[in-house]
Design an enzyme around this catalytic site. Structure first.
Site, short mmCIF file in Angstrom:
data_model
loop_
_atom_site.label_atom_id
_atom_site.label_comp_id
_atom_site.label_asym_id
_atom_site.label_seq_id
_atom_site.Cartn_x
_atom_site.Cartn_y
_atom_site.Cartn_z
N ARG A 80 1.00 -0.89 -0.33
CA ARG A 80 -0.37 0.01 -0.32
C ARG A 80 0.88 1.90 -0.25
O ARG A 80 0.43 2.39 -1.04
CB ARG A 80 -1.17 -0.18 1.10
CG ARG A 80 -1.46 1.04 1.49
CD ARG A 80 -2.59 1.42 2.80
NE ARG A 80 -1.83 0.94 3.73
CZ ARG A 80 -3.58 1.07 4.69
NH1 ARG A 80 -4.47 1.01 4.46
NH2 ARG A 80 -3.09 1.02 5.76
N LYS A 183 -2.55 6.95 0.96
CA LYS A 183 -2.13 7.34 2.38
C LYS A 183 -1.51 7.89 2.55
O LYS A 183 -0.03 7.74 3.02
CB LYS A 183 -2.35 6.14 3.12
CG LYS A 183 -2.80 6.03 4.19
CD LYS A 183 -2.02 4.70 5.67
CE LYS A 183 -2.48 4.84 7.24
NZ LYS A 183 -3.97 4.31 7.13
N GLU A 219 -16.11 6.27 3.59
CA GLU A 219 -15.71 6.31 4.71
C GLU A 219 -15.42 7.10 5.87
O GLU A 219 -15.80 8.16 5.02
CB GLU A 219 -13.89 5.51 4.94
CG GLU A 219 -13.08 7.16 3.56
CD GLU A 219 -12.16 5.89 3.39
OE1 GLU A 219 -11.27 5.16 4.60
OE2 GLU A 219 -11.18 6.65 2.81
C1 LIG Z 1 -5.20 4.30 7.78
C2 LIG Z 1 -6.26 4.65 6.61
C3 LIG Z 1 -7.14 3.93 7.03
C4 LIG Z 1 -7.71 2.19 7.61
O1 LIG Z 1 -6.89 1.13 7.56
P1 LIG Z 1 -6.32 0.18 7.96
O2 LIG Z 1 -5.08 -0.52 7.26
O3 LIG Z 1 -7.57 -0.76 8.27
O4 LIG Z 1 -5.75 1.07 8.71
C5 LIG Z 1 -8.58 3.89 6.50
N1 LIG Z 1 -9.22 5.48 5.42
C6 LIG Z 1 -7.87 5.90 5.32
C7 LIG Z 1 -8.04 7.07 4.95
C8 LIG Z 1 -6.57 5.48 6.05
O5 LIG Z 1 -5.71 6.62 6.08
#
Ligand SMILES: *Cc1c(COP(=O)(O)O)cnc(C)c1O
Length: 336
Positions: A80, A183, A219
């Site tokens: 990722r 991210k 989300e």
């Molecule tokens: C980190 C993150 C998540 C959650 O991802 P995980 O891998 O489950 O920790 C969801 N949405 C956003 C925008 C994120 O930055």
């Protein structure tokens, strides 16, 4: 190291002994460097400061009943972070070296991994930033990858406490339209105002809608969304949500527990038909939602104020695999 009161830890930063770094210069990544300093020297014209060339990731390590330390799905985080790097034109950090760096930083700070049963864990934060100087809007030619760790407390100190979230239709994150969600710090900076507004109104988080039509659920700030209805696990499909590794894992568990999995666009109004709703992410695993208020339309969707039975079942199974209480049939866990 001063004695840490594991039960009192919050989700904050506590200094540990070492971090691990790697520099990209002259077109190649160097050796991993172990470092005791908490600071980095940075050129004032570094692209991370001016043009947001900055990506991060987050994962956890847990101590089991057997005293061993388990890191959860670090290969997924490695990939990722590569996708985040591509999204903002940074050099990728190789997957194998990412895993080597994570392993190393956890080993070096092993005594900061909280004891089994405390509910606390070791949070691992990889970071990739443009360090090269540029004034024109262009990607840097030099980068720094680093990983630090810090022990964090349980998200819920006294079991699940379902939270309230809100929809704020006037706010978007800066998710690049049609190119996916990464991210990266820029998206978080763009979400700070809405987050503060929501908190001031007593909400735990903002539930974002798709930025194009404001018709579908995306989300919750830093966590994905899912809902339960008639033995189905239902979660949004959208190119403006981050692919959560927790959600991906819950999808697998739900399927294997005999549930039907639906990954599809979810219209906001469908919220009124769900039996359970929750956020999911590394910090909490699952945070059940008791109520969602669509503030601009003055509409509310309520769920049980107690955690739903399916959320509890999924959470227990997930937690048991992370801590090594049950066998890990998926190869998700790296035992140190
Ligand atoms: C980190 C993150 C998540 C959650 O991802 P995980 O891998 O489950 O920790 C969801 N949405 C956003 C925008 C994120 O930055």
């Amino acid at each position: 190291m001063d004695a840490i009161n594991w039960g009192e830890l919050s989700f904050g930063y506590i200094k540990t002994d070492y971090n691990v770094r790697c520099y990209y210069r002259d077109g190649k990544w160097g050796e991993l460097i172990v470092c005791a300093s908490e600071t980095i020297g940075l050129h004032m014209a570094a692209t991370s400061l001016h043009y947001g060339q900055e990506a991060f990731d987050g994962l956890k390590a847990f101590r089991g009943k057997d005293g061993k330390v388990r890191i959860f799905r670090m290969d997924e985080n490695a990939r990722r972070m590569q996708s985040s790097a591509q999204g903002i034109c940074m050099v990728e950090f190789p997957e194998e070296r990412f895993m080597e760096a994570v392993r190393k930083v956890v080993e070096l700070n092993r005594h900061f991994v909280p004891p089994y049963g405390s509910g606390a864990s070791l949070y691992i934060r990889p970071l990739l930033i443009g360090t090269g100087a540029q004034v024109g809007v262009r990607p840097a030619e030099e980068y720094l990858f680093l990983v630090f760790v810090t022990p964090v407390g349980p998200y819920f100190k006294e079991g699940f406490q379902p939270t309230k979230v809100c929809i704020l239709r006037g706010y978007d994150r800066a998710a690049p339209h049609g190119t996916g969600m990464y991210k990266v710090g820029g998206n978080y900076a763009a979400s700070l105002q809405a987050g503060i507004l929501a908190h001031d109104k007593g909400y735990a988080a903002v539930l974002y809608l798709d930025p194009r039509e404001k018709k579908y659920l995306d989300e919750c700030g830093p966590a994905n969304f899912f809902a339960i209805r008639e033995n189905s696990y239902i979660t949004p499909k959208s190119d403006s949500i981050l692919p959560s590794i927790t959600n991906k894992s819950l999808i697998q568990l739900a399927g294997d527990m005999g549930m039907k999995v639906e990954r599809r666009p979810i219209e906001v109004e469908e919220l009124s038909t769900f039996e359970e709703a929750a956020e999911c992410g590394t910090a909490a695993v699952i945070a059940p939602i008791a109520r969602i208020d669509d503030l601009d339309l003055n509409k509310s969707y309520t769920f049980s104020p107690a955690p739903g039975p399916t959320c509890v079942r999924l959470y227990e199974r997930f937690r048991a695999i992370q801590h090594g209480d049950v066998p890990d049939p998926y190869g998700w866990v790296t035992v140190l």
